[in-house]
Scaffold this motif. Sequence first.
Motif, PDB file in Angstrom:
ATOM      1  N   ALA A   1      43.799 -83.784 -79.797  1.00  0.00           N
ATOM      2  CA  ALA A   1      42.952 -84.771 -80.467  1.00  0.00           C
ATOM      3  C   ALA A   1      43.666 -86.116 -80.585  1.00  0.00           C
ATOM      4  CB  ALA A   1      42.539 -84.268 -81.846  1.00  0.00           C
ATOM      5  N   ALA A   2      44.954 -86.078 -80.892  1.00  0.00           N
ATOM      6  CA  ALA A   2      45.726 -87.319 -80.994  1.00  0.00           C
ATOM      7  C   ALA A   2      45.814 -88.018 -79.636  1.00  0.00           C
ATOM      8  CB  ALA A   2      47.117 -87.022 -81.537  1.00  0.00           C
ATOM      9  N   LEU A   3      46.018 -87.247 -78.574  1.00  0.00           N
ATOM     10  CA  LEU A   3      46.069 -87.836 -77.232  1.00  0.00           C
ATOM     11  C   LEU A   3      44.725 -88.441 -76.846  1.00  0.00           C
ATOM     12  CD1 LEU A   3      48.178 -85.130 -75.371  1.00  0.00           C
ATOM     13  CD2 LEU A   3      48.876 -87.478 -75.899  1.00  0.00           C
ATOM     14  N   GLU A   4      43.650 -87.723 -77.144  1.00  0.00           N
ATOM     15  CA  GLU A   4      42.315 -88.237 -76.812  1.00  0.00           C
ATOM     16  C   GLU A   4      42.003 -89.509 -77.600  1.00  0.00           C
ATOM     17  OE1 GLU A   4      39.716 -84.915 -77.446  1.00  0.00           O
ATOM     18  OE2 GLU A   4      40.159 -84.066 -75.489  1.00  0.00           O
ATOM     19  N   GLU A   5      42.518 -89.587 -78.815  1.00  0.00           N
ATOM     20  CA  GLU A   5      42.303 -90.784 -79.626  1.00  0.00           C
ATOM     21  C   GLU A   5      43.072 -91.974 -79.049  1.00  0.00           C
ATOM     22  OE1 GLU A   5      43.537 -92.195 -84.048  1.00  0.00           O
ATOM     23  OE2 GLU A   5      42.556 -90.242 -83.896  1.00  0.00           O
ATOM     24  N   ASP A   6      44.288 -91.716 -78.576  1.00  0.00           N
ATOM     25  CA  ASP A   6      45.137 -92.790 -78.052  1.00  0.00           C
ATOM     26  C   ASP A   6      44.808 -93.194 -76.621  1.00  0.00           C
ATOM     27  OD1 ASP A   6      46.497 -92.897 -80.442  1.00  0.00           O
ATOM     28  OD2 ASP A   6      48.249 -91.796 -79.725  1.00  0.00           O
ATOM     29  N   ILE A   7      44.299 -92.269 -75.823  1.00  0.00           N
ATOM     30  CA  ILE A   7      44.019 -92.546 -74.406  1.00  0.00           C
ATOM     31  C   ILE A   7      42.507 -92.579 -74.217  1.00  0.00           C
ATOM     32  CG2 ILE A   7      44.409 -91.799 -72.021  1.00  0.00           C
ATOM     33  CD1 ILE A   7      46.878 -90.237 -73.099  1.00  0.00           C
ATOM     34  N   THR A   8      41.958 -93.762 -74.222  1.00  0.00           N
ATOM     35  CA  THR A   8      40.496 -93.908 -74.180  1.00  0.00           C
ATOM     36  C   THR A   8      39.874 -93.288 -72.929  1.00  0.00           C
ATOM     37  OG1 THR A   8      40.720 -96.116 -73.217  1.00  0.00           O
ATOM     38  CG2 THR A   8      40.489 -95.981 -75.615  1.00  0.00           C
ATOM     39  N   ALA A   9      40.593 -93.241 -71.815  1.00  0.00           N
ATOM     40  CA  ALA A   9      40.049 -92.677 -70.578  1.00  0.00           C
ATOM     41  C   ALA A   9      39.755 -91.181 -70.700  1.00  0.00           C
ATOM     42  CB  ALA A   9      41.011 -92.930 -69.420  1.00  0.00           C
ATOM     43  N   LEU A  10      40.315 -90.526 -71.713  1.00  0.00           N
ATOM     44  CA  LEU A  10      40.073 -89.090 -71.893  1.00  0.00           C
ATOM     45  C   LEU A  10      38.757 -88.804 -72.607  1.00  0.00           C
ATOM     46  CD1 LEU A  10      43.614 -87.906 -73.016  1.00  0.00           C
ATOM     47  CD2 LEU A  10      42.533 -87.529 -70.802  1.00  0.00           C
ATOM     48  N   ARG A  11      38.263 -89.765 -73.327  1.00  0.00           N
ATOM     49  CA  ARG A  11      37.067 -89.556 -74.151  1.00  0.00           C
ATOM     50  C   ARG A  11      35.828 -89.337 -73.289  1.00  0.00           C
ATOM     51  NH1 ARG A  11      38.435 -94.653 -77.818  1.00  0.00           N
ATOM     52  NH2 ARG A  11      40.451 -93.910 -78.535  1.00  0.00           N
ATOM     53  N   GLY A  12      35.075 -88.327 -73.633  1.00  0.00           N
ATOM     54  CA  GLY A  12      33.814 -88.055 -72.963  1.00  0.00           C
ATOM     55  C   GLY A  12      33.934 -87.342 -71.634  1.00  0.00           C
ATOM     56  N   ASP A  13      35.124 -87.006 -71.206  1.00  0.00           N
ATOM     57  CA  ASP A  13      35.327 -86.308 -69.936  1.00  0.00           C
ATOM     58  C   ASP A  13      35.701 -84.860 -70.245  1.00  0.00           C
ATOM     59  OD1 ASP A  13      36.158 -85.287 -67.490  1.00  0.00           O
ATOM     60  OD2 ASP A  13      37.212 -87.110 -66.903  1.00  0.00           O
ATOM     61  N   THR A  14      34.707 -84.000 -70.253  1.00  0.00           N
ATOM     62  CA  THR A  14      34.904 -82.607 -70.659  1.00  0.00           C
ATOM     63  C   THR A  14      35.928 -81.888 -69.786  1.00  0.00           C
ATOM     64  OG1 THR A  14      32.634 -82.546 -71.426  1.00  0.00           O
ATOM     65  CG2 THR A  14      33.721 -80.431 -71.142  1.00  0.00           C
ATOM     66  N   ARG A  15      35.848 -82.069 -68.483  1.00  0.00           N
ATOM     67  CA  ARG A  15      36.762 -81.377 -67.560  1.00  0.00           C
ATOM     68  C   ARG A  15      38.209 -81.786 -67.845  1.00  0.00           C
ATOM     69  NH1 ARG A  15      39.293 -82.525 -62.726  1.00  0.00           N
ATOM     70  NH2 ARG A  15      39.745 -80.717 -61.446  1.00  0.00           N
ATOM     71  N   THR A  16      38.441 -83.084 -67.978  1.00  0.00           N
ATOM     72  CA  THR A  16      39.786 -83.573 -68.239  1.00  0.00           C
ATOM     73  C   THR A  16      40.279 -83.101 -69.597  1.00  0.00           C
ATOM     74  OG1 THR A  16      39.410 -85.501 -66.850  1.00  0.00           O
ATOM     75  CG2 THR A  16      41.208 -85.648 -68.411  1.00  0.00           C
ATOM     76  N   ALA A  17      39.399 -83.113 -70.585  1.00  0.00           N
ATOM     77  CA  ALA A  17      39.778 -82.656 -71.933  1.00  0.00           C
ATOM     78  C   ALA A  17      40.172 -81.178 -71.908  1.00  0.00           C
ATOM     79  CB  ALA A  17      38.636 -82.899 -72.905  1.00  0.00           C
ATOM     80  N   GLU A  18      39.449 -80.370 -71.147  1.00  0.00           N
ATOM     81  CA  GLU A  18      39.775 -78.945 -71.045  1.00  0.00           C
ATOM     82  C   GLU A  18      41.117 -78.735 -70.346  1.00  0.00           C
ATOM     83  OE1 GLU A  18      36.437 -77.055 -69.176  1.00  0.00           O
ATOM     84  OE2 GLU A  18      35.176 -77.281 -70.955  1.00  0.00           O
ATOM     85  N   LEU A  19      41.368 -79.494 -69.274  1.00  0.00           N
ATOM     86  CA  LEU A  19      42.656 -79.405 -68.581  1.00  0.00           C
ATOM     87  C   LEU A  19      43.795 -79.820 -69.499  1.00  0.00           C
ATOM     88  CD1 LEU A  19      41.730 -80.979 -65.130  1.00  0.00           C
ATOM     89  CD2 LEU A  19      42.481 -78.627 -65.521  1.00  0.00           C
ATOM     90  N   LEU A  20      43.588 -80.907 -70.205  1.00  0.00           N
ATOM     91  CA  LEU A  20      44.602 -81.384 -71.133  1.00  0.00           C
ATOM     92  C   LEU A  20      44.854 -80.358 -72.234  1.00  0.00           C
ATOM     93  CD1 LEU A  20      46.464 -83.693 -72.076  1.00  0.00           C
ATOM     94  CD2 LEU A  20      44.528 -84.534 -73.418  1.00  0.00           C
ATOM     95  N   GLY A  21      43.797 -79.769 -72.754  1.00  0.00           N
ATOM     96  CA  GLY A  21      43.939 -78.757 -73.799  1.00  0.00           C
ATOM     97  C   GLY A  21      44.760 -77.572 -73.340  1.00  0.00           C
ATOM     98  N   ALA A  22      44.501 -77.099 -72.131  1.00  0.00           N
ATOM     99  CA  ALA A  22      45.254 -75.964 -71.585  1.00  0.00           C
ATOM    100  C   ALA A  22      46.726 -76.340 -71.388  1.00  0.00           C
ATOM    101  CB  ALA A  22      44.649 -75.511 -70.267  1.00  0.00           C
ATOM    102  N   SER A  23      46.957 -77.546 -70.904  1.00  0.00           N
ATOM    103  CA  SER A  23      48.324 -78.003 -70.678  1.00  0.00           C
ATOM    104  C   SER A  23      49.093 -78.139 -71.991  1.00  0.00           C
ATOM    105  CB  SER A  23      48.302 -79.358 -69.957  1.00  0.00           C
ATOM    106  OG  SER A  23      49.601 -79.865 -69.801  1.00  0.00           O
ATOM    107  N   VAL A  24      48.467 -78.758 -72.970  1.00  0.00           N
ATOM    108  CA  VAL A  24      49.123 -78.937 -74.271  1.00  0.00           C
ATOM    109  C   VAL A  24      49.438 -77.587 -74.893  1.00  0.00           C
ATOM    110  CG1 VAL A  24      48.758 -79.733 -76.644  1.00  0.00           C
ATOM    111  CG2 VAL A  24      48.178 -81.233 -74.732  1.00  0.00           C
ATOM    112  N   GLU A  25      48.474 -76.685 -74.892  1.00  0.00           N
ATOM    113  CA  GLU A  25      48.705 -75.368 -75.504  1.00  0.00           C
ATOM    114  C   GLU A  25      49.819 -74.607 -74.795  1.00  0.00           C
ATOM    115  OE1 GLU A  25      46.372 -71.410 -77.081  1.00  0.00           O
ATOM    116  OE2 GLU A  25      45.241 -73.225 -76.674  1.00  0.00           O
TER     117      GLU A  25
END
Length: 112
Positions: free
Chosen positions: A36-60
């Motif tokens: 959530a903090a990364l998505e807040e700071d990196i505007t290009a991540l917002r609204g992109d479900t696929r990228t958000a899911e990839l990022l979530g898996a990577s972070v976890e």
Amino acid sequence: MTVARRGDQAAADRYVESIAARMNARVTQLSAAIRAALEEDITALRGDTRTAELLGASVEANVDTLLHALRHDIPVESIQSPAAAVSTPDALPSKVFRPTPWYAPTGWGSVA
């Protein structure tokens, strides 16, 4: 190393192990907060479900690996990047992730 210093190190090791064990029980919650903090700071991540899911898996995967290493006192040089973390940069749109010579993973060809 003196006996007292060894005792201090052992106490510190037990403390780190205890904290890592408690945090491991909350790995999903911790990962979600980081994502959530990364998505807040990196505007290009917002609204992109696929990228958000990839990022979530990577972070976890990274959080889980870090906590496992801390809990079991695994030397840094023995830690390997989790697959989800290694594959994520290749899958991210270029608007989100642009490798530079400062952090481009080895094997990405020559970087001028």
